[in-house]
Write a protein that holds these residues in place. Structure first.
Motif, PDB file in Angstrom:
ATOM      1  N   ASP A  25       0.828  -1.201   0.000  1.00 16.84           N
ATOM      2  CA  ASP A  25       0.000   0.000   0.000  1.00 16.84           C
ATOM      3  C   ASP A  25       0.868   1.260   0.000  1.00 16.84           C
ATOM      4  O   ASP A  25       0.584   2.223  -0.728  1.00 16.84           O
ATOM      5  CB  ASP A  25      -0.913  -0.013   1.231  1.00 16.84           C
ATOM      6  N   ARG A  26       1.930   1.255   0.779  1.00 13.47           N
ATOM      7  CA  ARG A  26       2.798   2.435   0.858  1.00 13.47           C
ATOM      8  C   ARG A  26       3.577   2.655  -0.436  1.00 13.47           C
ATOM      9  O   ARG A  26       3.733   3.784  -0.886  1.00 13.47           O
ATOM     10  CB  ARG A  26       3.733   2.324   2.061  1.00 13.47           C
ATOM     11  N   VAL A  27       4.058   1.589  -1.023  1.00 17.31           N
ATOM     12  CA  VAL A  27       4.762   1.734  -2.308  1.00 17.31           C
ATOM     13  C   VAL A  27       3.808   2.227  -3.383  1.00 17.31           C
ATOM     14  O   VAL A  27       4.139   3.102  -4.191  1.00 17.31           O
ATOM     15  CB  VAL A  27       5.416   0.394  -2.715  1.00 17.31           C
ATOM     16  N   ASP A  28       2.603   1.681  -3.379  1.00 12.98           N
ATOM     17  CA  ASP A  28       1.618   2.023  -4.412  1.00 12.98           C
ATOM     18  C   ASP A  28       1.098   3.445  -4.227  1.00 12.98           C
ATOM     19  O   ASP A  28       1.298   4.307  -5.082  1.00 12.98           O
ATOM     20  CB  ASP A  28       0.469   1.011  -4.359  1.00 12.98           C
ATOM     21  N   ARG A  29       0.428   3.694  -3.106  1.00 10.22           N
ATOM     22  CA  ARG A  29      -0.168   5.023  -2.911  1.00 10.22           C
ATOM     23  C   ARG A  29       0.878   6.097  -2.657  1.00 10.22           C
ATOM     24  O   ARG A  29       0.655   7.270  -2.968  1.00 10.22           O
ATOM     25  CB  ARG A  29      -1.171   4.985  -1.754  1.00 10.22           C
ATOM     26  N   GLY A  30       2.022   5.710  -2.064  1.00 10.67           N
ATOM     27  CA  GLY A  30       3.082   6.676  -1.838  1.00 10.67           C
ATOM     28  C   GLY A  30       3.925   6.943  -3.065  1.00 10.67           C
ATOM     29  O   GLY A  30       4.768   7.834  -3.056  1.00 10.67           O
ATOM     30  N   ARG A  31       3.715   6.147  -4.116  1.00 12.36           N
ATOM     31  CA  ARG A  31       4.487   6.269  -5.373  1.00 12.36           C
ATOM     32  C   ARG A  31       5.995   6.302  -5.062  1.00 12.36           C
ATOM     33  O   ARG A  31       6.730   7.162  -5.531  1.00 12.36           O
ATOM     34  CB  ARG A  31       4.051   7.496  -6.171  1.00 12.36           C
ATOM     35  N   ALA A  32       6.405   5.338  -4.259  1.00 14.58           N
ATOM     36  CA  ALA A  32       7.806   5.275  -3.828  1.00 14.58           C
ATOM     37  C   ALA A  32       8.705   4.834  -4.977  1.00 14.58           C
ATOM     38  O   ALA A  32       8.391   3.876  -5.696  1.00 14.58           O
ATOM     39  CB  ALA A  32       7.948   4.323  -2.654  1.00 14.58           C
TER      40      ALA A  32
END
Length: 368
Positions: free
Chosen positions: A138-145
């Motif tokens: 979720d963090r990689v996806d929504r955070g666009r990491a």
């Protein structure tokens, strides 16, 4: 060690900081006379931290581990180390505006990486090492990491996290991972590229998601570095203090009181790492290392008063609690043992401290 040096923004920040120090115990005068330092351009790592760090051998960060080993890093060393990390991250493709998930414990590399990212004008997404693969997706996806920096022991959590992102591991190379330790070979001279606008994004926090899906919260190069002058004032920090804040990396309070507030004040960040809370050991470390200010959540205060508080012969000058109003019985127990009064503070992930009892204010115990 950088090409930046002191700027007009540095001096405005210093003047505001010094005003708060001057009126540390006079809330009325501070309230009447304080003005937020305004600058169109400001990079706290380059224009504040590196400036106070130049030639400064005082301890910026002091870590004590459960086994008794310890690490001390001076302000000057931290500046140089973060420059090396910034140069190395730039060589790995980190660019202004790139988002970096930083999932580290209370270790020197955490502070180095955050300062380095700030110098590069990259965006930090702090993450607790307790997160699992579902949360990380979720963090990689929504955070666009575009990059992740994690402990080597947590690298496997990303096996099932898809995405085109640079994988950096602290504590050893792995298949598909870059070893953070290579940064030590880089130059300690850092040349910034471009200017940092005060409203550029600095950090993106995911909230705890207590009642719904975690929200993304944005902080800028103004809202946290400058905003936490208020946190410095609430705690009552002064130059040369040794500040202990009990908070886990990845949560906003960690940046409040283990990064911005103490280094705004030119104080030492002190950390005692442990796996199981031991109040007697904590007080022993506080005594041995001369802790002058202490912040803990109410849960920790309630556990502390179950121990023999008298074993701490030199209590901190300032003691504060955050998270919820602390019940008067706990405040009274600490006052009897230590002769100091716990002062409450409250804020949110979206803010710096919002409501607080600062030094010198009259207290109504159990409320703010």
């Amino acid at each position: 060690m950088t090409a930046q040096g002191a700027t007009g923004a540095t001096e405005r920040f210093r003047a505001a900081r010094d005003f708060l120090l001057q009126h540390r115990e006079d809330y009325g005068a501070a309230y009447e006379g304080f003005a937020w330092p305004r600058s169109d351009r400001f990079n706290w790592a380059l224009e504040w931290f590196d400036v106070i760090a130049e030639g400064n051998d005082r301890t910026a960060l002091h870590l004590v581990e459960e086994d008794g080993s310890e690490t001390k890093v001076s302000f000057a060393e931290m500046s140089a180390r973060s420059n090396r990390v910034a140069n190395w991250l730039r060589a790995q493709g980190v660019r202004p505006g790139d988002r970096i998930i930083v999932m580290l414990g209370n270790q020197v590399e955490l502070w180095e990486t955050v300062l380095a990212a700030m110098k590069l004008r990259a965006v930090v997404i702090p993450a607790t090492p307790l997160l699992g693969p579902a949360d990380l997706r979720d963090r990689v996806d929504r955070g666009r990491a575009r990059h992740v920096v994690v402990r080597a022991e947590d690298a496997a959590k990303f096996d099932d996290v898809p995405g085109e992102y640079t994988r950096i591991a602290v504590g050893g190379d792995g298949v598909g991972w870059l070893g953070y330790e290579h940064a030590a070979r880089e130059s300690e001279v850092f040349e910034p590229e471009g200017v940092t606008l005060a409203d550029d994004t600095l950090m993106l926090y995911f909230t705890s998601g207590t009642t719904a899906r975690p929200k993304l919260v944005e902080h800028t190069h103004t809202s946290y570095p400058v905003g936490h002058l208020s946190t410095m004032y609430w705690i009552g920090l002064k130059p040369g203090d040794v500040h202990l804040n009990i908070s886990s990396p990845g949560w906003a309070k960690h940046a409040w009181s283990n990064l911005f507030a103490p280094w705004n004040a030119e104080a030492t960040v002190f950390i005692h790492n442990y796996t199981r809370f031991d109040p007697a050991r904590l007080m022993d470390e506080m005594e041995r290392n001369g802790v002058t200010s202490f912040c803990a959540p109410p849960t920790v205060w309630r556990m502390l008063i179950q121990a023999d508080l008298s074993q701490l012969k030199t209590p901190p000058r300032e003691v504060v609690a955050a998270g919820e109003p602390l019940n008067p019985e706990v405040i009274e127990s600490v006052r009897r043992a230590w002769g100091v009064t716990i002062r409450d503070g409250f804020g949110q992930t979206e803010t710096a401290v919002q409501v607080s009892n600062s030094p010198g204010q009259r207290l109504k115990e159990g409320s703010m």
